[in-house]
Design an enzyme around this catalytic site. Structure first.
Site, mmCIF file in Angstrom:
data_model
loop_
_atom_site.group_PDB
_atom_site.id
_atom_site.type_symbol
_atom_site.label_atom_id
_atom_site.label_comp_id
_atom_site.label_asym_id
_atom_site.label_seq_id
_atom_site.Cartn_x
_atom_site.Cartn_y
_atom_site.Cartn_z
ATOM 1 N N GLY A 1 -48.990 -0.504 -16.746
ATOM 2 C CA GLY A 1 -50.005 -0.579 -15.939
ATOM 3 C C GLY A 1 -51.433 -0.964 -16.077
ATOM 4 O O GLY A 1 -52.419 -1.176 -15.352
ATOM 5 N N TYR B 1 -36.638 12.274 -15.957
ATOM 6 C CA TYR B 1 -37.428 11.290 -15.246
ATOM 7 C C TYR B 1 -37.530 11.703 -13.594
ATOM 8 O O TYR B 1 -36.671 12.018 -13.108
ATOM 9 C CB TYR B 1 -36.964 9.953 -15.178
ATOM 10 C CG TYR B 1 -37.532 9.160 -16.670
ATOM 11 C CD1 TYR B 1 -38.205 9.819 -17.554
ATOM 12 C CD2 TYR B 1 -36.800 8.118 -16.969
ATOM 13 C CE1 TYR B 1 -38.558 9.155 -18.696
ATOM 14 C CE2 TYR B 1 -36.965 7.248 -18.276
ATOM 15 C CZ TYR B 1 -37.848 7.990 -18.948
ATOM 16 O OH TYR B 1 -38.114 7.409 -20.162
HETATM 17 N N1 LIG Z 1 -38.619 6.752 -24.671
HETATM 18 C C1 LIG Z 1 -39.795 7.070 -24.130
HETATM 19 O O1 LIG Z 1 -40.566 8.128 -24.668
HETATM 20 C C2 LIG Z 1 -40.446 6.450 -23.117
HETATM 21 C C3 LIG Z 1 -41.901 7.012 -22.338
HETATM 22 C C4 LIG Z 1 -42.271 5.826 -21.308
HETATM 23 C C5 LIG Z 1 -41.442 5.103 -20.695
HETATM 24 N N2 LIG Z 1 -40.189 4.633 -21.339
HETATM 25 C C6 LIG Z 1 -39.100 4.057 -20.609
HETATM 26 O O2 LIG Z 1 -39.797 2.539 -20.502
HETATM 27 C C7 LIG Z 1 -39.762 2.260 -19.106
HETATM 28 C C8 LIG Z 1 -41.142 1.133 -18.915
HETATM 29 O O3 LIG Z 1 -42.282 1.972 -19.128
HETATM 30 P P1 LIG Z 1 -43.551 1.648 -18.130
HETATM 31 O O4 LIG Z 1 -43.206 1.984 -16.705
HETATM 32 O O5 LIG Z 1 -44.529 2.432 -18.759
HETATM 33 O O6 LIG Z 1 -43.634 0.076 -18.547
HETATM 34 P P2 LIG Z 1 -44.532 -0.897 -18.106
HETATM 35 O O7 LIG Z 1 -43.716 -2.314 -17.357
HETATM 36 O O8 LIG Z 1 -45.565 -1.336 -19.187
HETATM 37 O O9 LIG Z 1 -45.446 -0.666 -16.721
HETATM 38 C C9 LIG Z 1 -45.076 -0.360 -15.464
HETATM 39 C C10 LIG Z 1 -46.065 -0.082 -14.484
HETATM 40 O O10 LIG Z 1 -47.224 -1.136 -14.779
HETATM 41 C C11 LIG Z 1 -47.399 -1.805 -13.428
HETATM 42 N N3 LIG Z 1 -47.320 -3.267 -13.922
HETATM 43 C C12 LIG Z 1 -46.936 -3.842 -14.720
HETATM 44 N N4 LIG Z 1 -47.009 -5.311 -14.879
HETATM 45 C C13 LIG Z 1 -47.952 -5.205 -13.986
HETATM 46 C C14 LIG Z 1 -48.859 -6.371 -13.499
HETATM 47 N N5 LIG Z 1 -48.643 -7.495 -14.070
HETATM 48 N N6 LIG Z 1 -49.400 -6.183 -12.572
HETATM 49 C C15 LIG Z 1 -49.876 -5.097 -12.028
HETATM 50 N N7 LIG Z 1 -49.289 -3.888 -12.452
HETATM 51 C C16 LIG Z 1 -48.130 -3.973 -13.393
HETATM 52 C C17 LIG Z 1 -45.891 -1.434 -12.621
HETATM 53 O O11 LIG Z 1 -46.313 -1.490 -11.446
HETATM 54 P P3 LIG Z 1 -45.241 -2.458 -10.222
HETATM 55 O O12 LIG Z 1 -43.987 -1.842 -10.135
HETATM 56 O O13 LIG Z 1 -45.960 -2.404 -9.032
HETATM 57 O O14 LIG Z 1 -45.011 -3.873 -10.803
HETATM 58 C C18 LIG Z 1 -45.760 -0.117 -13.162
HETATM 59 O O15 LIG Z 1 -46.408 0.900 -12.487
HETATM 60 C C19 LIG Z 1 -39.993 3.579 -18.245
HETATM 61 O O16 LIG Z 1 -39.481 3.069 -16.928
HETATM 62 C C20 LIG Z 1 -38.764 4.280 -19.053
HETATM 63 O O17 LIG Z 1 -37.426 3.853 -18.764
HETATM 64 C C21 LIG Z 1 -39.587 5.488 -22.373
#
Ligand SMILES: NC(=O)c1ccc[n+]([C@@H]2O[C@H](COP(=O)([O-])OP(=O)(O)OC[C@H]3O[C@@H](n4cnc5c(N)ncnc54)[C@H](OP(=O)(O)O)[C@@H]3O)[C@@H](O)[C@H]2O)c1
Length: 299
Positions: free
Chosen positions: A215, A53
Site C-alpha cells: 500500500g 490471517y
Molecule cells: N510470508 C509472509 O511473511 C507474508 C507477509 C506479508 C504478506 N504475505 C502475503 O502476501 C500477500 C500480499 O501482501 P500485501 O497485501 O502487503 O501486498 P501488496 O499487493 O504489496 O499490497 C496490497 C495493499 O496495497 C494496496 N495497493 C496495492 N497497489 C495499490 C495501488 N496501485 N494503489 C493503491 N493501493 C494499492 C491494496 O489495496 P487495494 O486492495 O485497495 O488495491 C492493499 O491494501 C498477503 O495477502 C499475504 O498473502 C506474506
C-alpha cells in the site's frame, strides 16, 4: 534420503492472490466467490493463506465461499502457513506471541486450515517464519505424515535466509520448494544480499510478498515519489495502462522467475499485474528502476 522421485514440483500461477487482507474487504461469501471466479478466468489460480490471517478468520471466510461451489477447489492451488501463535486467537490460552514448529503444532495447524478452508488437502505448506527453537526431527515427522496422508502436496519456508534454508533442507526429507520473502522496490534486501543467486542455483521458487509495498504506492512515500517520474516515462515508452504495470514487469522480468502475491482486492489492479507479466522490460530500464529505488548510484 530425499525421496525426490515421489514429488513433482509445485506449479501455481505466477501471480498469486494473497488473502491476508480478506477480512478488511467486508465481502460476503458470494462476493468472494465471484472475485475468485473472475481471477480463475484470468489465469490466477493460486491463493495464499496463513492460519493466523485475520486473527485466524480469513481461511474460514474463504472456505465459506468455496462451500457455495465446491467444484472450484480442484481448479485452484491453496497455500497455507503454520508456525506463528497469536494470543489474540479465539479461545486462546496464551498471553503472548510465539513461534511453534513442534510436530503437534504443525499437525494441528494444518488440520485447522483444512477444516476452515473446506478442503482435504493443501497444495503448499510453508513455515511462516524462522524460529530460534526448532527440533528438526519433529518438523520432519510432521511433514512426512502430512505428505504420506496426502494432506499436503508440497512444502516450503517463508522469510528464511539461504543459510538457514539450506540447513533446514539438510534435515527435512521432503524437498523445500519455495521461499516466500518480501520483495519490491521498497524492499531490495533479496537483490542486495545475493539471495536470488541461491534460489536460482538450488531451483527454489522465490515468492514475493508485499510486491507493491503493502500500500506504499498511495502513501506519501519517499521511494515512490522518487520513482514516479521514471515510471511515468516508462509507462509512455512501453505503452502500458498504468505506472504500476512497470513495477510488476520489473519483478516478473527478473531471471529468478519469481512469483508474486498481490494483496489487492481490485480486478483492475490484478489486470495491471498480468499486463506487467507480458512486458519485456529492457535490462537498462530494469537497472534504472533499481538504481532509483536504491537511492544510490551503482558502484
Ligand atoms: N510470508 C509472509 O511473511 C507474508 C507477509 C506479508 C504478506 N504475505 C502475503 O502476501 C500477500 C500480499 O501482501 P500485501 O497485501 O502487503 O501486498 P501488496 O499487493 O504489496 O499490497 C496490497 C495493499 O496495497 C494496496 N495497493 C496495492 N497497489 C495499490 C495501488 N496501485 N494503489 C493503491 N493501493 C494499492 C491494496 O489495496 P487495494 O486492495 O485497495 O488495491 C492493499 O491494501 C498477503 O495477502 C499475504 O498473502 C506474506
Amino acid at each position: 534420503v530425499i525421496k525426490t522421485e515421489t514429488f513433482t514440483a509445485f506449479k501455481g500461477s505466477r501471480l498469486v492472490q494473497g488473502m491476508m487482507r480478506l477480512k478488511d474487504w467486508n465481502w460476503n461469501a458470494q462476493q468472494l466467490l465471484d472475485y475468485l471466479l473472475q481471477l480463475q478466468a484470468m489465469g490466477v489460480d493460486t491463493f495464499d493463506h496463513a492460519d493466523i490471517y485475520g486473527n485466524y478468520q480469513c481461511e474460514q471466510a474463504f472456505g465459506a465461499a468455496l462451500k457455495l461451489q465446491p467444484q472450484v477447489r480442484s481448479q485452484m492451488k491453496l497455500i497455507s502457513k503454520c508456525g506463528i501463535v497469536l494470543p489474540t486467537a479465539p479461545q486462546s490460552l496464551h498471553q503472548s506471541k510465539f513461534y511453534d514448529v513442534s510436530k503437534n503444532h504443525i499437525l494441528t495447524s494444518v488440520e485447522n486450515s483444512l477444516k476452515h478452508l473446506n478442503t482435504d488437502y493443501l497444495d503448499l505448506l510453508l513455515v511462516h517464519r524462522p524460529s530460534p527453537f526448532v527440533d528438526f526431527q519433529e518438523v520432519n515427522e510432521a511433514f512426512m505424515l502430512l505428505f504420506d496422508s496426502g494432506k499436503v502436496l508440497h512444502f516450503g519456508l517463508s522469510n528464511f535466509s539461504p543459510q538457514r534454508f539450506q540447513i533446514w533442507q539438510q534435515q527435512i526429507e521432503v524437498p523445500l520448494e519455495v521461499n516466500q520473502v518480501e520483495v519490491s522496490v521498497f524492499q531490495l534486501q533479496e537483490f542486495e544480499s545475493g539471495n536470488f543467486d541461491f534460489y536460482q542455483s538450488q531451483h527454489i521458487l522465490p515468492m514475493a510478498w508485499s510486491p507493491m509495498g503493502g500500500g506504499k504506492l498511495i502513501e506519501n512515500n519517499d521511494i515512490y515519489t522518487r520513482l514516479l517520474p521514471l515510471l511515468q516515462e516508462l509507462k509512455e515508452e512501453y505503452r502500458v495502462s498504468d505506472v504500476e504495470v512497470i513495477l510488476w514487469s520489473w519483478l516478473f522480468n527478473h531471471p529468478s522467475k519469481m512469483s508474486a502475491i498481490t494483496g489487492t482486492h481490485s480486478i483492475t489492479k490484478v489486470k495491471s499485474a498480468i499486463e506487467g507479466m507480458q512486458i519485456n522490460l529492457s535490462l537498462e530500464d530494469w537497472y534504472r528502476v533499481y538504481t532509483l529505488a536504491r537511492g544510490q548510484r551503482l558502484p
